[in-house]
Design a protein around this motif. Sequence first.
Motif, PDB file in Angstrom:
ATOM      1  N   GLU A 105     -55.090 115.399 -52.260  1.00 21.66           N
ATOM      2  CA  GLU A 105     -56.373 116.034 -52.020  1.00 21.66           C
ATOM      3  C   GLU A 105     -56.181 117.051 -50.774  1.00 21.66           C
ATOM      4  O   GLU A 105     -56.757 118.063 -51.007  1.00 21.66           O
ATOM      5  N   GLU A 106     -55.489 116.783 -49.872  1.00 20.82           N
ATOM      6  CA  GLU A 106     -55.119 117.879 -48.926  1.00 20.82           C
ATOM      7  C   GLU A 106     -54.578 119.182 -49.370  1.00 20.82           C
ATOM      8  O   GLU A 106     -54.795 120.479 -49.116  1.00 20.82           O
ATOM      9  N   GLU A 107     -53.700 118.927 -50.227  1.00 21.29           N
ATOM     10  CA  GLU A 107     -52.513 120.082 -51.152  1.00 21.29           C
ATOM     11  C   GLU A 107     -53.362 120.808 -52.011  1.00 21.29           C
ATOM     12  O   GLU A 107     -53.597 121.884 -51.973  1.00 21.29           O
ATOM     13  N   GLN A 108     -54.414 119.977 -52.323  1.00 20.61           N
ATOM     14  CA  GLN A 108     -55.314 120.562 -53.403  1.00 20.61           C
ATOM     15  C   GLN A 108     -56.410 121.699 -52.689  1.00 20.61           C
ATOM     16  O   GLN A 108     -56.735 122.777 -53.066  1.00 20.61           O
ATOM     17  N   ALA A 109     -56.901 121.061 -51.703  1.00 19.13           N
ATOM     18  CA  ALA A 109     -57.906 121.872 -51.049  1.00 19.13           C
ATOM     19  C   ALA A 109     -57.121 123.095 -50.180  1.00 19.13           C
ATOM     20  O   ALA A 109     -57.933 124.236 -50.372  1.00 19.13           O
ATOM     21  N   TYR A 110     -55.920 123.125 -49.726  1.00 15.73           N
ATOM     22  CA  TYR A 110     -55.242 124.391 -49.396  1.00 15.73           C
ATOM     23  C   TYR A 110     -55.106 125.197 -50.749  1.00 15.73           C
ATOM     24  O   TYR A 110     -55.429 126.370 -50.577  1.00 15.73           O
ATOM     25  N   LEU A 111     -54.628 124.781 -51.736  1.00 18.40           N
ATOM     26  CA  LEU A 111     -54.408 125.422 -52.810  1.00 18.40           C
ATOM     27  C   LEU A 111     -55.681 126.319 -53.316  1.00 18.40           C
ATOM     28  O   LEU A 111     -55.741 127.483 -53.921  1.00 18.40           O
ATOM     29  N   SER A 112     -56.870 125.420 -53.164  1.00 20.56           N
ATOM     30  CA  SER A 112     -58.010 126.033 -53.704  1.00 20.56           C
ATOM     31  C   SER A 112     -58.386 127.062 -52.950  1.00 20.56           C
ATOM     32  O   SER A 112     -59.222 128.172 -53.512  1.00 20.56           O
ATOM     33  N   SER A 113     -58.072 127.050 -51.560  1.00 18.34           N
ATOM     34  CA  SER A 113     -58.750 128.003 -50.803  1.00 18.34           C
ATOM     35  C   SER A 113     -57.756 129.440 -51.062  1.00 18.34           C
ATOM     36  O   SER A 113     -58.404 130.590 -50.577  1.00 18.34           O
ATOM     37  N   ILE A 114     -56.648 129.383 -51.421  1.00 13.64           N
ATOM     38  CA  ILE A 114     -56.080 130.580 -51.916  1.00 13.64           C
ATOM     39  C   ILE A 114     -56.184 131.009 -53.354  1.00 13.64           C
ATOM     40  O   ILE A 114     -56.586 132.105 -53.502  1.00 13.64           O
ATOM     41  N   LEU A 115     -56.307 129.912 -54.132  1.00 14.86           N
ATOM     42  CA  LEU A 115     -56.136 130.353 -55.892  1.00 14.86           C
ATOM     43  C   LEU A 115     -57.378 130.510 -56.312  1.00 14.86           C
ATOM     44  O   LEU A 115     -57.745 131.195 -57.212  1.00 14.86           O
ATOM     45  N   LYS A 116     -58.452 129.878 -55.590  1.00 14.52           N
ATOM     46  CA  LYS A 116     -59.840 129.839 -55.948  1.00 14.52           C
ATOM     47  C   LYS A 116     -60.227 129.670 -57.309  1.00 14.52           C
ATOM     48  O   LYS A 116     -59.633 128.708 -58.028  1.00 14.52           O
ATOM     49  N   ALA A 117     -60.740 130.602 -58.170  1.00 16.46           N
ATOM     50  CA  ALA A 117     -61.068 130.270 -59.571  1.00 16.46           C
ATOM     51  C   ALA A 117     -59.825 130.126 -60.428  1.00 16.46           C
ATOM     52  O   ALA A 117     -59.989 129.575 -61.860  1.00 16.46           O
ATOM     53  N   GLN A 118     -58.770 130.654 -59.943  1.00 13.05           N
ATOM     54  CA  GLN A 118     -57.510 130.687 -60.969  1.00 13.05           C
ATOM     55  C   GLN A 118     -56.977 129.447 -61.268  1.00 13.05           C
ATOM     56  O   GLN A 118     -56.440 129.125 -62.192  1.00 13.05           O
ATOM     57  N   ALA A 119     -57.315 128.379 -60.259  1.00 12.62           N
ATOM     58  CA  ALA A 119     -56.675 126.946 -60.607  1.00 12.62           C
ATOM     59  C   ALA A 119     -57.744 125.843 -60.721  1.00 12.62           C
ATOM     60  O   ALA A 119     -59.039 126.112 -60.233  1.00 12.62           O
ATOM     61  N   SER A 120     -57.482 124.988 -61.699  1.00 17.90           N
ATOM     62  CA  SER A 120     -58.319 124.014 -61.709  1.00 17.90           C
ATOM     63  C   SER A 120     -57.428 122.516 -61.584  1.00 17.90           C
ATOM     64  O   SER A 120     -56.216 123.168 -61.512  1.00 17.90           O
ATOM     65  N   TYR A 121     -57.780 121.432 -61.842  1.00 14.49           N
ATOM     66  CA  TYR A 121     -56.998 120.424 -61.238  1.00 14.49           C
ATOM     67  C   TYR A 121     -57.072 119.288 -62.404  1.00 14.49           C
ATOM     68  O   TYR A 121     -58.099 119.105 -63.019  1.00 14.49           O
ATOM     69  N   GLY A 122     -56.144 118.439 -62.421  1.00 12.64           N
ATOM     70  CA  GLY A 122     -56.029 117.437 -63.191  1.00 12.64           C
ATOM     71  C   GLY A 122     -57.144 116.337 -63.006  1.00 12.64           C
ATOM     72  O   GLY A 122     -57.543 116.129 -61.981  1.00 12.64           O
ATOM     73  N   ILE A 123     -57.573 115.649 -64.034  1.00 13.31           N
ATOM     74  CA  ILE A 123     -58.744 114.803 -63.786  1.00 13.31           C
ATOM     75  C   ILE A 123     -58.280 113.300 -64.229  1.00 13.31           C
ATOM     76  O   ILE A 123     -57.622 113.019 -65.357  1.00 13.31           O
ATOM     77  N   GLY A 124     -58.681 112.458 -63.427  1.00  8.06           N
ATOM     78  CA  GLY A 124     -58.228 111.007 -63.754  1.00  8.06           C
ATOM     79  C   GLY A 124     -57.056 110.795 -63.877  1.00  8.06           C
ATOM     80  O   GLY A 124     -56.003 111.201 -63.173  1.00  8.06           O
ATOM     81  N   LYS A 125     -56.381 110.174 -65.016  1.00  6.79           N
ATOM     82  CA  LYS A 125     -55.249 109.627 -65.452  1.00  6.79           C
ATOM     83  C   LYS A 125     -54.333 110.960 -65.809  1.00  6.79           C
ATOM     84  O   LYS A 125     -53.171 110.779 -65.901  1.00  6.79           O
ATOM     85  N   GLU A 126     -54.983 112.022 -65.911  1.00  7.91           N
ATOM     86  CA  GLU A 126     -53.910 113.368 -66.035  1.00  7.91           C
ATOM     87  C   GLU A 126     -53.133 113.408 -64.764  1.00  7.91           C
ATOM     88  O   GLU A 126     -52.151 114.179 -64.910  1.00  7.91           O
ATOM     89  N   ASN A 127     -53.476 112.882 -63.575  1.00  5.39           N
ATOM     90  CA  ASN A 127     -52.626 113.037 -62.551  1.00  5.39           C
ATOM     91  C   ASN A 127     -51.512 111.962 -62.268  1.00  5.39           C
ATOM     92  O   ASN A 127     -51.025 111.779 -61.308  1.00  5.39           O
ATOM     93  N   LEU A 128     -51.385 110.960 -63.299  1.00 13.35           N
ATOM     94  CA  LEU A 128     -50.640 109.713 -63.207  1.00 13.35           C
ATOM     95  C   LEU A 128     -49.719 109.869 -64.387  1.00 13.35           C
ATOM     96  O   LEU A 128     -49.965 110.312 -65.516  1.00 13.35           O
TER      97      LEU A 128
END
Length: 237
Positions: A166-189
């Motif tokens: 969560e913390e890492e994604q929050a930081y990356l989102s602040s830099i990458l903005k719309a360029q980045a999206s994130y895994g959902i649910g079991k995509e992260n496992l």
Amino acid sequence: MRVLGIDTSSKTGAFGFIDGEQVVFTEQVKIRPGGSEKIPALLLEAFMDVGRKLDELELIAVGVGPGSYTGVRVGLAIAKGMAFGLRIPLVGVSTLQALATNIQKCSVLICPLAKSRKGEVYAGLYQKHEGFLEELAPPTIWKLEGLAVALQEKERPVIISGEDLEEEQAYLSSILKAQASYGIGKENLVDGARLARLGWVEWEKNKENQLYTALPLYLRRTEAEVRWEERSCRVDV
């Protein structure tokens, strides 16, 4: 080919059994610190539930990290013990590569992450090409700032995945903005069946049994090694 996949490199352990293209079972289980030893019992239960037997296995694939120092070692010990006892080959698979297979989109970069220490992450970079996963950059330790800049310079959409970030994604989102999206649910496992399939592909390349050669993918020296070196270099006056 009948392949068992095992990964205990993170807080959620994974194991799965494939018989050719059929997924017989795939399971994920939370692992308390030092609790990977319950995996063998869960494996036996899973085989019994589907009416299959361990001695049907022809290959074991095991996640070699990067990830939890203890978790990776325990997973390797379990997998090697089973392979030795069953007299079947074993292959090691990158945990980040296994994570990347969860993302099905093409034309995007795939950046699986795993927690490291001191504000750093383990990261690899992949993309899907003609239905196959292509490695663009191998697993490496990154400072978050450096990783954000490197991804930004790619100027391509990127999907970032991984557990408990969560913390890492929050930081990356602040830099990458719309360029980045994130895994959902079991995509992260890690998925044990997908890891098993990667192991099968690896085995078919050269039929190399890694029972005695597979090692944890450590990208930094352990704290114990650093302390040992410090003690060894200390000069008493």
